[in-house]
Motif scaffolding. Structure first.
Motif, PDB file in Angstrom:
ATOM      1  N   GLN A 179       0.801  -1.091  -0.113  1.00 19.02           N
ATOM      2  CA  GLN A 179      -0.043   0.098   0.090  1.00 19.02           C
ATOM      3  C   GLN A 179       0.924   1.325   0.010  1.00 19.02           C
ATOM      4  N   ALA A 180       1.787   1.358   0.741  1.00 23.07           N
ATOM      5  CA  ALA A 180       2.983   2.446   0.819  1.00 23.07           C
ATOM      6  C   ALA A 180       3.310   2.884  -0.766  1.00 23.07           C
ATOM      7  N   GLN A 181       3.343   1.763  -1.573  1.00 23.62           N
ATOM      8  CA  GLN A 181       4.056   2.162  -2.968  1.00 23.62           C
ATOM      9  C   GLN A 181       3.005   2.770  -3.677  1.00 23.62           C
ATOM     10  N   ARG A 182       1.726   2.275  -3.415  1.00 29.62           N
ATOM     11  CA  ARG A 182       0.285   2.787  -4.118  1.00 29.62           C
ATOM     12  C   ARG A 182       0.230   4.346  -3.558  1.00 29.62           C
ATOM     13  N   ILE A 183       0.192   4.401  -2.466  1.00 32.14           N
ATOM     14  CA  ILE A 183      -0.108   5.769  -1.740  1.00 32.14           C
ATOM     15  C   ILE A 183       0.719   6.889  -2.162  1.00 32.14           C
ATOM     16  N   ALA A 184       2.150   6.434  -2.230  1.00 30.23           N
ATOM     17  CA  ALA A 184       3.198   7.302  -2.453  1.00 30.23           C
ATOM     18  C   ALA A 184       3.051   7.951  -3.763  1.00 30.23           C
ATOM     19  N   GLN A 185       2.695   6.691  -4.475  1.00 30.20           N
ATOM     20  CA  GLN A 185       2.374   7.253  -6.047  1.00 30.20           C
ATOM     21  C   GLN A 185       0.935   8.307  -6.297  1.00 30.20           C
ATOM     22  N   ARG A 186       0.294   7.935  -5.541  1.00 30.93           N
ATOM     23  CA  ARG A 186      -0.952   8.693  -5.952  1.00 30.93           C
ATOM     24  C   ARG A 186      -0.821   9.948  -5.218  1.00 30.93           C
ATOM     25  N   TYR A 187      -0.122  10.257  -4.180  1.00 34.37           N
ATOM     26  CA  TYR A 187      -0.140  11.743  -3.616  1.00 34.37           C
ATOM     27  C   TYR A 187       1.237  12.150  -3.954  1.00 34.37           C
ATOM     28  N   GLN A 188       2.245  11.791  -4.920  1.00 30.61           N
ATOM     29  CA  GLN A 188       3.590  12.059  -4.796  1.00 30.61           C
ATOM     30  C   GLN A 188       4.227  12.379  -3.929  1.00 30.61           C
ATOM     31  N   LEU A 189       4.168  11.495  -2.941  1.00 37.73           N
ATOM     32  CA  LEU A 189       4.957  11.396  -1.835  1.00 37.73           C
ATOM     33  C   LEU A 189       6.283  10.582  -1.958  1.00 37.73           C
ATOM     34  N   PRO A 190       7.303  10.704  -1.045  1.00 31.78           N
ATOM     35  CA  PRO A 190       8.384   9.821  -1.015  1.00 31.78           C
ATOM     36  C   PRO A 190       7.809   8.506  -0.086  1.00 31.78           C
ATOM     37  N   HIS A 191       8.156   7.423  -0.542  1.00 24.33           N
ATOM     38  CA  HIS A 191       7.949   6.162   0.182  1.00 24.33           C
ATOM     39  C   HIS A 191       9.148   5.805   1.093  1.00 24.33           C
ATOM     40  N   CYS A 244      10.978  15.369   1.460  1.00 23.96           N
ATOM     41  CA  CYS A 244      10.208  15.140   2.406  1.00 23.96           C
ATOM     42  C   CYS A 244       9.445  16.454   2.846  1.00 23.96           C
ATOM     43  N   ALA A 245       9.863  17.386   2.277  1.00 23.61           N
ATOM     44  CA  ALA A 245       9.241  18.920   2.810  1.00 23.61           C
ATOM     45  C   ALA A 245       7.580  18.772   2.722  1.00 23.61           C
ATOM     46  N   ASN A 246       7.160  18.193   1.616  1.00 23.99           N
ATOM     47  CA  ASN A 246       5.589  18.082   1.783  1.00 23.99           C
ATOM     48  C   ASN A 246       4.934  16.967   2.312  1.00 23.99           C
ATOM     49  N   GLY A 247       5.557  16.048   3.089  1.00 25.56           N
ATOM     50  CA  GLY A 247       5.271  14.940   3.591  1.00 25.56           C
ATOM     51  C   GLY A 247       5.699  13.680   3.228  1.00 25.56           C
ATOM     52  N   PHE A 248       5.329  12.639   3.633  1.00 26.43           N
ATOM     53  CA  PHE A 248       5.905  11.047   3.358  1.00 26.43           C
ATOM     54  C   PHE A 248       4.958  10.146   3.867  1.00 26.43           C
ATOM     55  N   VAL A 249       5.209   8.717   3.492  1.00 25.39           N
ATOM     56  CA  VAL A 249       4.693   7.661   3.680  1.00 25.39           C
ATOM     57  C   VAL A 249       5.670   6.848   4.498  1.00 25.39           C
ATOM     58  N   PHE A 250       5.233   6.414   5.606  1.00 27.73           N
ATOM     59  CA  PHE A 250       6.216   5.530   6.242  1.00 27.73           C
ATOM     60  C   PHE A 250       5.549   4.069   6.366  1.00 27.73           C
ATOM     61  N   ASP A 251       6.388   3.316   5.965  1.00 28.98           N
ATOM     62  CA  ASP A 251       6.167   1.792   6.119  1.00 28.98           C
ATOM     63  C   ASP A 251       6.912   1.129   7.096  1.00 28.98           C
ATOM     64  N   GLY A 252       6.679   0.819   8.234  1.00 28.22           N
ATOM     65  CA  GLY A 252       7.649   0.029   9.213  1.00 28.22           C
ATOM     66  C   GLY A 252       8.172   0.980  10.071  1.00 28.22           C
ATOM     67  N   PHE A 253       7.676   2.035  10.287  1.00 18.91           N
ATOM     68  CA  PHE A 253       8.148   2.951  11.266  1.00 18.91           C
ATOM     69  C   PHE A 253       7.021   4.126  11.577  1.00 18.91           C
ATOM     70  N   PRO A 254       6.744   4.438  12.994  1.00 21.15           N
ATOM     71  CA  PRO A 254       7.413   3.879  14.156  1.00 21.15           C
ATOM     72  C   PRO A 254       6.844   2.493  14.562  1.00 21.15           C
ATOM     73  N   ARG A 255       7.934   2.178  15.357  1.00 15.88           N
ATOM     74  CA  ARG A 255       7.594   0.580  15.885  1.00 15.88           C
ATOM     75  C   ARG A 255       7.682   0.415  17.169  1.00 15.88           C
ATOM     76  N   THR A 256       8.106   1.539  17.989  1.00 17.67           N
ATOM     77  CA  THR A 256       8.035   1.494  19.609  1.00 17.67           C
ATOM     78  C   THR A 256       7.567   3.049  19.972  1.00 17.67           C
ATOM     79  N   LEU A 257       6.990   2.811  21.101  1.00 19.89           N
ATOM     80  CA  LEU A 257       6.688   4.212  21.801  1.00 19.89           C
ATOM     81  C   LEU A 257       7.537   5.354  21.489  1.00 19.89           C
ATOM     82  N   ARG A 258       8.965   5.113  21.745  1.00 17.83           N
ATOM     83  CA  ARG A 258      10.030   6.045  21.579  1.00 17.83           C
ATOM     84  C   ARG A 258      10.042   6.570  20.246  1.00 17.83           C
ATOM     85  N   GLN A 259       9.876   5.627  19.545  1.00 18.87           N
ATOM     86  CA  GLN A 259      10.148   6.116  17.885  1.00 18.87           C
ATOM     87  C   GLN A 259       8.648   7.017  17.832  1.00 18.87           C
ATOM     88  N   ALA A 260       7.641   6.604  18.198  1.00 14.71           N
ATOM     89  CA  ALA A 260       6.405   7.577  17.894  1.00 14.71           C
ATOM     90  C   ALA A 260       6.659   8.988  18.625  1.00 14.71           C
TER      91      ALA A 260
END
Ligand code: AP5
Length: 237
Positions: A34-46, A95-111
């Motif tokens: 899904q990250a690949q598709r969403i990144a393409q649709r909204y022109q965001l880095p994956h 990344c200035a206009n947003g980005f799609v994360f896949d696999g991050f964050p994975r811990t409360l500290r990362q969030a």
């Protein structure tokens, strides 16, 4: 299909969302697909932290040498290592206009750290898509997964096989089986998810940022469900 979706996004004038989009879910939930598709649709880095680590392992960097044994065992890489790598990536101009994360964050500290980074980069509030899947499906999805070496296109020998065995339909490159997609390691990865990442569901519910998505549906249906959430969030500002 992905191209049509991307064109519709551009036609709608949706070039970036100005926010971090997080795909949250267990291994095999379909985050990468899904990250690949969403990144393409909204022109965001994956941004896939797993792919970043695999790239470092392949290039035999110091970071890759630290991550490799942990990934082979299905354990998480320590927060300090992940956060340094992610912050460096978010500082890049794309990344200035947003980005799609896949696999991050994975811990409360990362969030917590991601929220700080987003504030510092003046991004709008984060959208978190919780990809809900029946656990019995995950083993089949992961043991059957094959990934294209050149472009990262994702297949499944059971449910979405390539036209020619072992060859990517899109670019003709070799399809590989990830070393951590063996049954023993998958068990460890699922346990790490339950222990360290599942608490993020509550964390984001409390912040009012979490939207559940039925990730057991057909991949095209899942993409449309995610897009409805993101378009709604975009309209609200
Ligand atoms: P990472 O690479 O992030 O792996 P993961 O989270 O285990 O997730 P996967 O890539 O396995 O699954 P996915 O949800 O992306 O599913 P996919 O779309 O491919 O992490 C690997 C390792 O790196 C970790 O174990 C850890 O060691 C380390 N790491 C990474 N990030 C870290 C972090 N932030 N902190 C600490 N350590 C970190 O789909 C799976 C299969 O299902 C495919 O075959 C696909 O075709 C199929 N499929 C997908 N959607 C559907 C659908 N709707 N219907 C039918 N089939 C579907």
């Amino acid at each position: 299909m992905a191209d049509v979706t991307a064109e519709r996004g551009v036609a709608d004038g949706l070039r970036g969302l100005g926010r971090a989009v997080i795909l949250l879910g267990p291994p095999g939930a379909g985050k990468g697909t899904q990250a690949q598709r969403i990144a393409q649709r909204y022109q965001l880095p994956h941004l896939s932290t797993g792919d970043m680590f695999r790239d470092n392992i392949q290039r035999e960097t110091d970071l890759g040498k630290k991550a490799k044994p942990l990934m082979e065992r299905g354990e998480l890489v320590p927060d300090e290592i992940v956060l340094g790598m992610v912050e460096e990536r978010i500082d890049q101009p794309d990344c200035a206009n947003g980005f799609v994360f896949d696999g991050f964050p994975r811990t409360l500290r990362q969030a917590d750290d991601l929220e700080r980074i987003c504030r510092e980069h003046h991004l709008r509030c984060t959208a978190v898509l919780h990809m809900v899947v029946n656990p019995e499906l995950l083993m089949r999805r992961l043991t059957g997964r094959r990934i294209c070496k050149a472009g990262g296109h994702i297949y499944n020998v059971f449910d979405r096989p390539p036209k020619r065995e072992g060859i990517c339909d899109v670019d003709g490159s070799e399809l590989i089986h990830r070393p951590d997609d063996s049954e023993g390691v998958i068990g460890e990865r699922l346990a790490a998810y339950d222990r360290q990442t599942q608490p993020l569901v509550e964390y984001y519910i409390r912040q009012g940022l979490l939207s559940p998505v039925d990730a057991m549906a057909n991949a095209d249906v899942v993409t449309e469900a995610i897009a409805r959430v993101l378009d709604g969030a975009n309209a609200l500002k």
